[in-house]
Scaffold this motif. Sequence first.
Motif, short mmCIF file in Angstrom:
data_model
loop_
_atom_site.label_atom_id
_atom_site.label_comp_id
_atom_site.label_asym_id
_atom_site.label_seq_id
_atom_site.Cartn_x
_atom_site.Cartn_y
_atom_site.Cartn_z
N LYS A 6 -6.81 -2.14 7.47
CA LYS A 6 -7.09 -0.92 8.22
C LYS A 6 -6.30 0.20 7.56
O LYS A 6 -5.06 0.16 7.59
N PRO A 7 -6.95 1.15 6.91
CA PRO A 7 -6.23 2.22 6.21
C PRO A 7 -5.28 2.95 7.17
O PRO A 7 -5.59 3.13 8.35
N CYS A 8 -4.15 3.32 6.64
CA CYS A 8 -3.19 4.06 7.45
C CYS A 8 -3.10 5.49 6.93
O CYS A 8 -3.70 5.83 5.92
N GLU A 9 -2.33 6.32 7.60
CA GLU A 9 -2.21 7.72 7.20
C GLU A 9 -1.54 7.88 5.85
O GLU A 9 -1.82 8.82 5.14
N VAL A 10 -0.65 6.97 5.51
CA VAL A 10 0.11 7.12 4.27
C VAL A 10 -0.79 6.96 3.06
O VAL A 10 -0.77 7.76 2.14
N ARG A 34 5.12 0.80 -11.61
CA ARG A 34 5.19 0.50 -10.17
C ARG A 34 3.82 0.63 -9.52
O ARG A 34 3.46 -0.18 -8.66
N GLU A 35 3.03 1.61 -9.96
CA GLU A 35 1.68 1.78 -9.40
C GLU A 35 0.86 0.52 -9.68
O GLU A 35 0.20 -0.02 -8.79
N TYR A 36 0.93 0.02 -10.90
CA TYR A 36 0.18 -1.19 -11.26
C TYR A 36 0.68 -2.39 -10.47
O TYR A 36 -0.10 -3.16 -9.92
N ALA A 69 4.33 5.49 -5.64
CA ALA A 69 4.30 5.50 -7.11
C ALA A 69 3.28 6.50 -7.63
O ALA A 69 3.53 7.19 -8.62
N CYS A 70 2.13 6.60 -6.96
CA CYS A 70 1.12 7.58 -7.37
C CYS A 70 1.64 9.01 -7.22
O CYS A 70 1.40 9.85 -8.07
N GLU A 71 2.36 9.25 -6.14
CA GLU A 71 2.92 10.59 -5.92
C GLU A 71 3.99 10.94 -6.94
O GLU A 71 4.16 12.11 -7.29
N GLU A 72 4.71 9.94 -7.42
CA GLU A 72 5.81 10.17 -8.36
C GLU A 72 5.39 10.04 -9.82
O GLU A 72 6.24 10.04 -10.70
N ARG A 73 4.09 9.95 -10.05
CA ARG A 73 3.60 9.69 -11.40
C ARG A 73 4.16 10.67 -12.44
O ARG A 73 4.46 10.29 -13.55
N ALA A 98 0.83 -1.21 0.00
CA ALA A 98 0.00 0.00 0.00
C ALA A 98 0.86 1.25 0.00
O ALA A 98 0.59 2.22 -0.72
N LYS A 99 1.92 1.25 0.81
CA LYS A 99 2.81 2.41 0.88
C LYS A 99 3.55 2.62 -0.44
O LYS A 99 3.69 3.76 -0.91
N GLU A 100 4.02 1.54 -1.05
CA GLU A 100 4.72 1.65 -2.33
C GLU A 100 3.78 2.12 -3.43
O GLU A 100 4.17 2.87 -4.33
#
Length: 109
Positions: free
Chosen positions: A96-100, A73-75, A60-64, A54-56
Amino acid sequence: MTNAPSDLSPDEIEACLTQLVRTVQAQSTLIQDLVQVAVALDPAAMEPLRDQAAKEHARACEERWTAPDADEREYLFRTRFLAYDLALARAGSFYKPCEVVSLDAVCRK
């Protein structure tokens, strides 16, 4: 690696693609079965792998727009997260969703 012949007929190309798709589907099914077995043996050991995926995925979404391989990497990490999440949800260990990152919208409930 040898060069593929350029004179393949459309039927031969379709047969090759069909075989490739079947092979990928078989491998995907095998991997899902192995993850399910691993989760059955020790769910607590698999939860960090799901969280890391989930963190990775979020990274990847942030670095799109800045990383050339971000889409791949997102896929990859979304697929990895979903494989772990499905197996863990079957074992009763829900995400359980986290803050990241929150992938709660794609989790099985």
